[in-house]
Design a protein around this motif. Sequence first.
Motif, mmCIF file in Angstrom:
data_model
loop_
_atom_site.group_PDB
_atom_site.id
_atom_site.type_symbol
_atom_site.label_atom_id
_atom_site.label_comp_id
_atom_site.label_asym_id
_atom_site.label_seq_id
_atom_site.Cartn_x
_atom_site.Cartn_y
_atom_site.Cartn_z
ATOM 1 N N ARG A 69 0.829 -1.213 0.000
ATOM 2 C CA ARG A 69 0.000 0.000 0.000
ATOM 3 C C ARG A 69 0.860 1.258 0.000
ATOM 4 N NH1 ARG A 69 -5.031 -1.618 4.081
ATOM 5 N NH2 ARG A 69 -5.070 -3.830 3.535
ATOM 6 N N GLY A 73 0.886 3.863 -3.034
ATOM 7 C CA GLY A 73 0.465 5.208 -2.656
ATOM 8 C C GLY A 73 1.533 6.256 -2.933
ATOM 9 N N GLY A 154 -4.822 3.172 0.478
ATOM 10 C CA GLY A 154 -4.867 2.835 1.897
ATOM 11 C C GLY A 154 -5.769 1.650 2.190
#
Length: 326
Positions: A69, A73, A154
């Motif tokens: 993640r 991200g 997320g």
Amino acid sequence: MPDFPGRLNLCLLFSAAILDVLLIFYLQAEIVWWSLAPMLFTALAAIGVLRYLRARQAVLQFSDELMCRFDVGLKGIAFILICLLTLRIYNHLTMGIVLPLADNLLDGWDNAIGLSWLSYFHFVQDKTVLKNVLQFAYISFDAVCFLSFLVMAGMGLLLRVRFFCEVFLITSLIAISIGFLFPAEGAVVQHFGHLDALPGFSEVPGVFFVEHLNALRSGGPPNVNLLSVPGLVTFPSFHTAGGVLLAIGFLKTRLFWPVSLYSAAMIAATPVFGGHYFVDQIAGVVLALVVCTVVASLPRYKVMFRKPVTANIGFSDKDSISLARR
């Protein structure tokens, strides 16, 4: 690690950069290069943070799923910022190719299908609460899109992150490539002229881009300062297309309806605060739906919009991460 941003996203970004270079030489454009610094610095900072987290993963006791993640991200932040720079330059340089204004044409199309822009404008103008809600929805669009990307990352919906970036990038490139053929000062100027004030508004809505557009059409070499350039595409409406893309991005998740409500408000704000004609919005909806349909038909995305298989939002983390590796 997930395959992000993926070959298609990189090819699209590279193609846009090549178009920028060709337009810079063709138009003898002047780019205020230091205006690129804030976004480039932020992009480099995101990559720096990612490298630090990778090196310290064991010490920080981050699981592989959590690192996935962070990886998507932070790489996504850098990728999106580079895309924004590239697309803003492309948008403004294409508008430096001076073509006749299309306001009469677009207004005529509205009239031909029986849509009254003035009636809608006055309806909004007289309602203070509605007007404030719509204005907030319109001006927050960029921030909401960026936040939506981070929320998807997320949540571990990493396949959607890649899809989200691809459809936005494809839609932006198409909208800009069509939009320069229909340069327009917008519906507010078309119906009210160049005004300093309008009753019911603290400042005249839907004209924030007109000065920049006219400066590019003045005949001299385009000058692009990335710190002060607004979007200049009227037809098709990218705000409208973006609202559709946002909603589709969260399809079959618990956030679908809140995001859709925001998108509806933002799209409803676009004729007034974006100065768009209704045909701009119709074209934006069609463009977004076509792009999403085509991209979603790719093999790697066919499973993405199936019925959620867990009680979590959309897909489980494990499902999302495994899909993103394909």
